[in-house]
Motif scaffolding. Structure first.
Motif, PDB file in Angstrom:
ATOM      1  N   ASP A  18       0.838  -1.199   0.000  1.00  0.00           N
ATOM      2  CA  ASP A  18       0.000   0.000   0.000  1.00  0.00           C
ATOM      3  C   ASP A  18       0.876   1.253   0.000  1.00  0.00           C
ATOM      4  N   ASP A  19       1.946   1.246   0.816  1.00  0.00           N
ATOM      5  CA  ASP A  19       2.875   2.381   0.824  1.00  0.00           C
ATOM      6  C   ASP A  19       3.524   2.565  -0.545  1.00  0.00           C
ATOM      7  N   TYR A  20       3.917   1.455  -1.162  1.00  0.00           N
ATOM      8  CA  TYR A  20       4.553   1.519  -2.478  1.00  0.00           C
ATOM      9  C   TYR A  20       3.572   1.988  -3.541  1.00  0.00           C
ATOM     10  N   ALA A  21       2.360   1.448  -3.519  1.00  0.00           N
ATOM     11  CA  ALA A  21       1.353   1.784  -4.528  1.00  0.00           C
ATOM     12  C   ALA A  21       0.889   3.228  -4.412  1.00  0.00           C
ATOM     13  N   HIS A  22       1.085   3.851  -3.238  1.00  0.00           N
ATOM     14  CA  HIS A  22       0.649   5.223  -3.040  1.00  0.00           C
ATOM     15  C   HIS A  22       1.823   6.183  -2.887  1.00  0.00           C
ATOM     16  N   ASN A  23       2.981   5.747  -3.437  1.00  0.00           N
ATOM     17  CA  ASN A  23       4.144   6.630  -3.613  1.00  0.00           C
ATOM     18  C   ASN A  23       4.786   7.094  -2.313  1.00  0.00           C
ATOM     19  N   ARG A  24       4.542   6.385  -1.222  1.00  0.00           N
ATOM     20  CA  ARG A  24       5.215   6.721   0.025  1.00  0.00           C
ATOM     21  C   ARG A  24       6.505   5.923   0.185  1.00  0.00           C
ATOM     22  N   LEU A  25       6.772   5.057  -0.782  1.00  0.00           N
ATOM     23  CA  LEU A  25       7.942   4.197  -0.759  1.00  0.00           C
ATOM     24  C   LEU A  25       8.355   3.946  -2.203  1.00  0.00           C
ATOM     25  N   ASP A  26       9.634   4.206  -2.531  1.00  0.00           N
ATOM     26  CA  ASP A  26      10.065   3.946  -3.906  1.00  0.00           C
ATOM     27  C   ASP A  26      10.319   2.450  -4.094  1.00  0.00           C
ATOM     28  N   ARG A  27      10.539   2.047  -5.335  1.00  0.00           N
ATOM     29  CA  ARG A  27      10.651   0.611  -5.624  1.00  0.00           C
ATOM     30  C   ARG A  27      11.832  -0.021  -4.881  1.00  0.00           C
ATOM     31  N   ARG A  28      12.954   0.696  -4.835  1.00  0.00           N
ATOM     32  CA  ARG A  28      14.121   0.146  -4.146  1.00  0.00           C
ATOM     33  C   ARG A  28      13.827  -0.063  -2.667  1.00  0.00           C
ATOM     34  N   GLY A  29      13.211   0.943  -2.038  1.00  0.00           N
ATOM     35  CA  GLY A  29      12.870   0.822  -0.624  1.00  0.00           C
ATOM     36  C   GLY A  29      11.846  -0.263  -0.372  1.00  0.00           C
ATOM     37  N   PHE A  30      10.904  -0.388  -1.300  1.00  0.00           N
ATOM     38  CA  PHE A  30       9.875  -1.425  -1.180  1.00  0.00           C
ATOM     39  C   PHE A  30      10.503  -2.814  -1.203  1.00  0.00           C
ATOM     40  N   ILE A  31      11.399  -3.043  -2.152  1.00  0.00           N
ATOM     41  CA  ILE A  31      12.026  -4.364  -2.268  1.00  0.00           C
ATOM     42  C   ILE A  31      12.925  -4.647  -1.075  1.00  0.00           C
ATOM     43  N   ASN A 107      -4.680   5.512  -8.872  1.00  0.00           N
ATOM     44  CA  ASN A 107      -3.629   6.507  -9.110  1.00  0.00           C
ATOM     45  C   ASN A 107      -2.622   6.046 -10.155  1.00  0.00           C
ATOM     46  N   ARG A 108      -3.137   5.369 -11.204  1.00  0.00           N
ATOM     47  CA  ARG A 108      -2.207   4.836 -12.204  1.00  0.00           C
ATOM     48  C   ARG A 108      -2.796   4.795 -13.602  1.00  0.00           C
ATOM     49  N   GLY A 109      -3.882   5.521 -13.826  1.00  0.00           N
ATOM     50  CA  GLY A 109      -4.475   5.581 -15.151  1.00  0.00           C
ATOM     51  C   GLY A 109      -5.466   4.457 -15.410  1.00  0.00           C
ATOM     52  N   GLY A 142       0.678   0.904 -19.968  1.00  0.00           N
ATOM     53  CA  GLY A 142       0.743  -0.555 -20.084  1.00  0.00           C
ATOM     54  C   GLY A 142       1.210  -1.243 -18.827  1.00  0.00           C
ATOM     55  N   ASN A 143       1.708  -0.484 -17.843  1.00  0.00           N
ATOM     56  CA  ASN A 143       2.055  -1.075 -16.556  1.00  0.00           C
ATOM     57  C   ASN A 143       1.827  -0.037 -15.470  1.00  0.00           C
ATOM     58  N   ASP A 144       1.534  -0.514 -14.273  1.00  0.00           N
ATOM     59  CA  ASP A 144       1.123   0.372 -13.191  1.00  0.00           C
ATOM     60  C   ASP A 144       2.264   1.206 -12.625  1.00  0.00           C
ATOM     61  N   ASP A 145       3.486   0.677 -12.618  1.00  0.00           N
ATOM     62  CA  ASP A 145       4.608   1.449 -12.084  1.00  0.00           C
ATOM     63  C   ASP A 145       4.790   2.746 -12.867  1.00  0.00           C
ATOM     64  N   GLU A 146       4.840   2.637 -14.189  1.00  0.00           N
ATOM     65  CA  GLU A 146       4.970   3.834 -15.013  1.00  0.00           C
ATOM     66  C   GLU A 146       3.717   4.695 -14.921  1.00  0.00           C
ATOM     67  N   GLY A 147       2.552   4.040 -14.799  1.00  0.00           N
ATOM     68  CA  GLY A 147       1.306   4.780 -14.675  1.00  0.00           C
ATOM     69  C   GLY A 147       1.292   5.654 -13.441  1.00  0.00           C
ATOM     70  N   ARG A 148       1.766   5.129 -12.313  1.00  0.00           N
ATOM     71  CA  ARG A 148       1.827   5.928 -11.084  1.00  0.00           C
ATOM     72  C   ARG A 148       2.772   7.111 -11.256  1.00  0.00           C
TER      73      ARG A 148
END
Length: 296
Positions: A18-31, A107-109, A142-148
């Motif tokens: 949820d934090d990652y999907a709502h931009n409170r955590l970047d992908r590196r931090g999420f992983i 939040n991703r189109g 075409g993908n949610d990461d770029e969409g966000r």
């Protein structure tokens, strides 16, 4: 290794997502944080794959469903992003005009899940329009990461104007009765609440786990509301007590349902946050609500 199941995943993983999907955590931090839960034969890769959306195997109403006339259209949003594209769907060979529903994405189109929801709404006897607020930037990539990432480049109040313009487009569509409601999810839940604030002639609003308007904004609401929250969604739910107080003080017609043990995004059947029982019940209530207020 046997496939992961929802019960294998700790709640903290859903909260991290949820934090990652709502931009409170970047992908590196999420992983990095996700790696803490990669134990007992569960790898980071398997966790990431399991919790990510599966758009290929979850569509309920195909794009070419023979029961529907479904096509991409464009309309103008002069106060928002200009020319906006959206998926317009209605039952094939409908007799007479139909009430309308604006379907608002997260939040991703306009990803495949929301397009599917637009078609589901049309199958219930409505004309639906699911706009893509990423249209000014080229549309859902075409993908949610770029969409966000793309959606963060747009002002949310300008996007609100895009959905208000969608309401006007549907209201004046030759196949619409002029009675139009809105349903939205996450970011779209906030948009649904705000459309109720901004549009005195909105027929009905159904926000799923959406951010709440201020007390001053709530005082402007004329439309009936059907509000859905997941019990485990503490981030969004924190705003409910103040919203409820303002709704009561202003005699707004509303119903709120809190779904036990359901996460934020529980209606989204493409991720393991999906709660089938809660999603089906919430959707049943949503359609009944629209039938009550729009099909009159």
């Amino acid at each position: 290794m046997k496939p992961l199941k929802k019960e294998d995943i700790q709640q903290e993983v859903f909260d991290l997502y949820d934090d990652y999907a709502h931009n409170r955590l970047d992908r590196r931090g999420f992983i990095e944080k996700l790696s803490v839960y990669a134990v007992g034969g569960i790898t980071v890769g398997s966790l990431l794959s399991f919790i990510s959306p599966d758009y290929l195997n979850t569509i309920l109403v195909p794009q070419d469903d023979p029961r529907l006339d479904s096509k991409t259209i464009t309309y103008e949003s002069p106060k928002g992003g200009g020319t906006i594209s959206g998926l317009l769907s209605m039952p094939k060979n409908a007799s007479g005009k139909l009430p309308g529903i604006v379907v608002v994405h997260e939040n991703r189109g306009l990803n495949p899940y929301i397009a599917d929801v637009g078609r589901r709404a049309a199958l219930e006897g409505f004309i639906s329009l699911a706009p893509d607020a990423l249209s000014p930037l080229g549309g859902y990539p075409g993908n949610d990461d770029e969409g966000r990432t793309m959606q963060r480049q747009r002002d949310r109040f300008e996007m609100l104007e895009d959905f208000i313009a969608a309401f006007e487009y549907l209201k004046n569509n030759e196949n619409c009765t002029g009675k139009v409601g809105v349903v939205g999810f996450c970011f779209g839940g906030w948009i649904s609440n705000m459309m109720a604030v901004k549009l005195p002639d909105l027929g009905a609003a159904v926000p799923f786990y959406g951010g709440q308007p201020s007390a001053e904004e709530t005082a402007q609401i004329k439309a009936p509301l059907l509000i859905h929250y997941g019990e485990l969604d503490t981030r969004v739910n924190a705003g409910w007590p103040d919203y409820e107080k303002a709704l009561k003080e202003n005699n707004v017609d509303y119903q709120m349902f809190m779904y036990p043990n359901a996460n934020h995004g529980f209606h989204n059947n493409t991720t393991p946050r999906y709660d089938e029982q809660a999603a089906n019940l919430a959707w049943k209530r949503t359609i009944e609500f629209f039938e009550k207020y729009l099909k009159v």
